[in-house]
Design a protein around this motif. Structure first.
Motif, PDB file in Angstrom:
ATOM      1  N   THR A  32       0.837  -1.195   0.000  1.00  0.00           N
ATOM      2  CA  THR A  32       0.000   0.000   0.000  1.00  0.00           C
ATOM      3  C   THR A  32       0.875   1.248   0.000  1.00  0.00           C
ATOM      4  OG1 THR A  32      -0.068   0.180   2.423  1.00  0.00           O
ATOM      5  CG2 THR A  32      -1.753  -1.213   1.361  1.00  0.00           C
ATOM      6  N   GLU A  33       0.263   2.383  -0.353  1.00  0.00           N
ATOM      7  CA  GLU A  33       1.008   3.637  -0.321  1.00  0.00           C
ATOM      8  C   GLU A  33       1.374   4.012   1.108  1.00  0.00           C
ATOM      9  OE1 GLU A  33       1.108   7.876  -2.628  1.00  0.00           O
ATOM     10  OE2 GLU A  33      -0.850   6.924  -2.351  1.00  0.00           O
ATOM     11  N   GLN A  58       6.244   2.258  -6.766  1.00  0.00           N
ATOM     12  CA  GLN A  58       5.223   1.885  -7.751  1.00  0.00           C
ATOM     13  C   GLN A  58       4.370   0.775  -7.134  1.00  0.00           C
ATOM     14  OE1 GLN A  58       5.574   1.940 -12.200  1.00  0.00           O
ATOM     15  NE2 GLN A  58       6.029  -0.228 -11.886  1.00  0.00           N
ATOM     16  N   GLY A  60       0.351  -1.344  -7.086  1.00  0.00           N
ATOM     17  CA  GLY A  60      -0.927  -1.669  -7.706  1.00  0.00           C
ATOM     18  C   GLY A  60      -0.774  -2.664  -8.836  1.00  0.00           C
ATOM     19  N   HIS A  62      -1.949  -2.637 -11.724  1.00  0.00           N
ATOM     20  CA  HIS A  62      -1.726  -1.966 -13.006  1.00  0.00           C
ATOM     21  C   HIS A  62      -0.878  -0.703 -12.821  1.00  0.00           C
ATOM     22  CE1 HIS A  62      -4.564  -4.752 -14.744  1.00  0.00           C
ATOM     23  NE2 HIS A  62      -5.441  -4.443 -13.806  1.00  0.00           N
ATOM     24  N   ASP A  63      -0.041  -0.711 -11.800  1.00  0.00           N
ATOM     25  CA  ASP A  63       0.881   0.401 -11.522  1.00  0.00           C
ATOM     26  C   ASP A  63       0.134   1.720 -11.342  1.00  0.00           C
ATOM     27  OD1 ASP A  63       2.807  -1.574 -11.975  1.00  0.00           O
ATOM     28  OD2 ASP A  63       2.988  -1.025 -14.089  1.00  0.00           O
ATOM     29  N   GLU A  64      -1.019   1.632 -10.660  1.00  0.00           N
ATOM     30  CA  GLU A  64      -1.852   2.826 -10.503  1.00  0.00           C
ATOM     31  C   GLU A  64      -1.167   3.936  -9.721  1.00  0.00           C
ATOM     32  OE1 GLU A  64      -4.677  -0.804 -10.333  1.00  0.00           O
ATOM     33  OE2 GLU A  64      -2.639  -0.271  -9.728  1.00  0.00           O
ATOM     34  N   ILE A  65      -0.335   3.568  -8.771  1.00  0.00           N
ATOM     35  CA  ILE A  65       0.314   4.569  -7.913  1.00  0.00           C
ATOM     36  C   ILE A  65       1.796   4.634  -8.257  1.00  0.00           C
ATOM     37  CG2 ILE A  65       0.834   5.262  -5.550  1.00  0.00           C
ATOM     38  CD1 ILE A  65      -1.625   3.651  -4.666  1.00  0.00           C
ATOM     39  N   GLN A  66       2.242   5.775  -8.733  1.00  0.00           N
ATOM     40  CA  GLN A  66       3.659   6.006  -9.033  1.00  0.00           C
ATOM     41  C   GLN A  66       4.057   7.356  -8.445  1.00  0.00           C
ATOM     42  OE1 GLN A  66       4.536   5.672 -13.225  1.00  0.00           O
ATOM     43  NE2 GLN A  66       3.347   3.797 -13.485  1.00  0.00           N
ATOM     44  N   LYS A  87      10.335   0.707 -13.164  1.00  0.00           N
ATOM     45  CA  LYS A  87       9.486   0.476 -14.329  1.00  0.00           C
ATOM     46  C   LYS A  87      10.182  -0.385 -15.378  1.00  0.00           C
ATOM     47  CE  LYS A  87       7.185   4.146 -15.746  1.00  0.00           C
ATOM     48  NZ  LYS A  87       6.889   5.560 -16.099  1.00  0.00           N
ATOM     49  N   LYS A  92       6.267  -4.529  -9.452  1.00  0.00           N
ATOM     50  CA  LYS A  92       5.091  -3.991  -8.784  1.00  0.00           C
ATOM     51  C   LYS A  92       5.292  -4.038  -7.275  1.00  0.00           C
ATOM     52  CE  LYS A  92       2.100  -5.592 -12.526  1.00  0.00           C
ATOM     53  NZ  LYS A  92       1.998  -4.257 -13.136  1.00  0.00           N
ATOM     54  N   ASN A  93       4.653  -3.086  -6.595  1.00  0.00           N
ATOM     55  CA  ASN A  93       4.652  -3.051  -5.130  1.00  0.00           C
ATOM     56  C   ASN A  93       6.073  -2.981  -4.562  1.00  0.00           C
ATOM     57  OD1 ASN A  93       1.921  -3.307  -5.520  1.00  0.00           O
ATOM     58  ND2 ASN A  93       1.822  -5.437  -4.895  1.00  0.00           N
TER      59      ASN A  93
END
Length: 215
Positions: A32-33, A58, A60, A62-66, A87, A92-93
């Protein structure tokens, strides 16, 4: 849900010295963020006297949070290169913090981009990059008389027995690739002549290494 994704195995850190500046890289898996922010704050507290604590993460499916932050370095020379390493690896995560102690020699914009990218890569290598795949967990309850036969059947088919409990019955916790659940049900039913009790558990992500579940 994703069938699999790349991330890091666990916490990792490494240090590079580039033109007398020390770059200490910290990598941490985060779900989580809030977890990413907590990790970053812990490094900032540890290195309160550093010249810079730059970071990126990064999160999520689908890499929602960057997010990235240069922490006083020239814009785009620290946080962004760290994020680009994440990236490029397709991870992820993951959160990375690169702490810099200035050594007295200016690196220039290009030098900073390379240095932070190299440090981020070193941190990821120390943490270890892995692939996590999606599994459906099952609780399988059987009489003791079926145990040997069913264990052999499951292992031959490549399923993973992650826990065994012995009470009046034997309860096996088995991880099954998400696209093989019907085949698994049929196998267990046939192997035990319909005497097994099956109950679906959670969908989990796990890393398989050398034929064993390691996380």
């Amino acid at each position: 849900m994703l069938s699999s994704y790349k991330t890091i195995k666990g916490y990792g850190e490494d240090m590079l010295t580039i033109k007398k500046s020390r770059f200490i890289s910290y990598a941490q898996p985060v779900e989580t963020e809030e977890a990413a922010i907590s990790f970053i704050e812990s490094i900032q507290k540890k290195h309160w006297d550093a010249t810079h604590n730059c970071y990126a993460y990064q999160i999520g499916p689908h890499d929602e949070i960057q997010r990235s932050n240069d922490d006083g370095e020239p814009s785009g020379t620290a946080g962004k290169p760290i994020l680009e390493v994440i990236k490029k690896e397709g991870l992820k995560n993951v959160a990375i913090v690169v702490t810099r102690y200035f050594g007295g020699i200016m690196l220039g914009s290009g030098g900073l981009v390379r240095a932070y990218g190299q440090a981020a890569t070193a941190g990821l290598r120390a943490a270890g990059i892995v692939t996590r795949s999606r599994f459906q967990s099952f609780a399988v309850k059987i009489d003791y008389t079926w145990l040997g036969k069913l264990e052999n059947e499951l292992l031959q088919q490549g399923y993973f027995i992650v826990n065994t409990e012995y009470t009046d019955l034997v309860c096996l916790t088995v991880l099954v690739p998400a696209n093989e659940t019907e085949h698994f049900r049929t196998l267990v039913t046939n192997a035990t002549h319909g005497q097994a009790s099956l109950q679906e558990g959670e969908v989990v992500y796990a890393t398989i290494q050398d034929g064993k579940v390691i996380s």
